[in-house]
Design an enzyme around this catalytic site. Sequence first.
Site, short mmCIF file in Angstrom:
data_model
loop_
_atom_site.label_atom_id
_atom_site.label_comp_id
_atom_site.label_asym_id
_atom_site.label_seq_id
_atom_site.Cartn_x
_atom_site.Cartn_y
_atom_site.Cartn_z
N LYS A 105 0.81 -1.23 0.00
CA LYS A 105 0.00 0.00 0.00
C LYS A 105 0.84 1.28 0.00
O LYS A 105 0.70 2.13 0.88
CB LYS A 105 -0.97 0.01 1.18
O1 LIG Z 1 -9.59 -2.94 1.60
C1 LIG Z 1 -8.72 -3.68 2.06
C2 LIG Z 1 -7.43 -3.71 1.58
C3 LIG Z 1 -6.55 -4.61 2.10
N1 LIG Z 1 -6.90 -5.47 3.07
C4 LIG Z 1 -5.89 -6.44 3.55
O2 LIG Z 1 -6.35 -7.77 3.25
C5 LIG Z 1 -6.06 -8.63 4.33
C6 LIG Z 1 -7.36 -9.12 4.95
O3 LIG Z 1 -7.12 -10.02 6.01
P1 LIG Z 1 -8.30 -10.95 6.62
O4 LIG Z 1 -7.62 -11.66 7.75
O5 LIG Z 1 -8.76 -11.87 5.53
O6 LIG Z 1 -9.37 -10.03 7.08
C7 LIG Z 1 -5.18 -7.84 5.29
O7 LIG Z 1 -3.84 -8.02 4.89
C8 LIG Z 1 -5.59 -6.41 5.03
O8 LIG Z 1 -4.57 -5.48 5.32
C9 LIG Z 1 -8.18 -5.46 3.55
O9 LIG Z 1 -8.55 -6.24 4.45
N2 LIG Z 1 -9.07 -4.56 3.03
#
Ligand SMILES: O=c1ccn([C@@H]2O[C@H](COP(=O)(O)O)[C@@H](O)[C@H]2O)c(=O)[nH]1
Length: 304
Positions: A105
């Site tokens: 990001k």
């Molecule tokens: O909008 C967003 C952008 C990035 N993320 C990232 O994805 C994963 C989600 O993790 P989970 O454990 O499946 O919830 C995490 O790395 C976030 O930083 C997001 O969730 N939403």
Amino acid sequence: MIDQLINKIKATQNPTVVGLDPTYAMIPTFIKEEMLETYGKTPKAVAEMFLQFNKAIIDEVHDLIPSVKPQIAMYEQYGLEGLRAYIETIAYAKAKGLVVIGDVKRGDIASTAAAYAGHIAGVEIEGVHMDLWQEDAVTLNPYMGFDGIEPFIKACNDYHRGLFILVKTSNPSGKELQDLLVDGVPLYDKTADLVSEWGELAMGTMGYSEIGAVVGATYKEQGIELRKRMPHTFFLVPGYGAQGGKAEDLKDYFDKDGNGIIVNSSRGIIAAYQKDKEVTEKEFAIAAKKAVLAMRDDLQGVMR
Ligand SMILES: O=c1ccn([C@@H]2O[C@H](COP(=O)(O)O)[C@@H](O)[C@H]2O)c(=O)[nH]1
């Protein structure tokens, strides 16, 4: 990157990306004890825990999925050793044939963005080119506009890499900015239009651009609208599982050919053993595999 990703999704029949977001609390006790014994209470111990954990999961799931998405924050909080674990995780995943999306990001002014683009462009030292990070794609924050994105687009074209740019994020507070109306149009739609326009600068050969968008699973209506608005933009869809997103909500995120998205789950897969009563702690990677298969079946149920 994008053609390779689409081909891998077709080969595995699975649009799942496994988020490699390890935390200390997630590491099984037997790995923790071994690493603390060997390295003491040090960042190196945690880095080695993360590596052993990730490698076991990759070994178990690599032939079932197209891609992994390591989240750099989980690693860099442990300093240099953490970053080493991030880089070694990427190298290991790539050696297993996976497309690696680095969730970094980034976003800054042009000169700084050019340095950040080293994630996908590599660096040159006295005429010698080195690919130190090796991500196939990275995530970007578009808040600073085109000059913060342009160096990454050049890297996409020069090195066949890709981007996923935040458009409509999965988190509850994202709407504080993203849903603001600009001339009566939500800011995420304006962002979508810019990302589509930038995408024309780096088209793949299969109808999608190297420049994709992050569109959360947790805002179904907006996701469906964005699919129509961005026909040539591949979506990285976080928010499935731990954040409440469901496969049935994603039916119309796919294009008419059942393509166009890759869905991330991190905690829901890599920490599955903590909720799975049928496995022991030592079988954490098997629990991850079961979670991947369940997610694949879940998504296949709504793909056209
Ligand atoms: O909008 C967003 C952008 C990035 N993320 C990232 O994805 C994963 C989600 O993790 P989970 O454990 O499946 O919830 C995490 O790395 C976030 O930083 C997001 O969730 N939403």
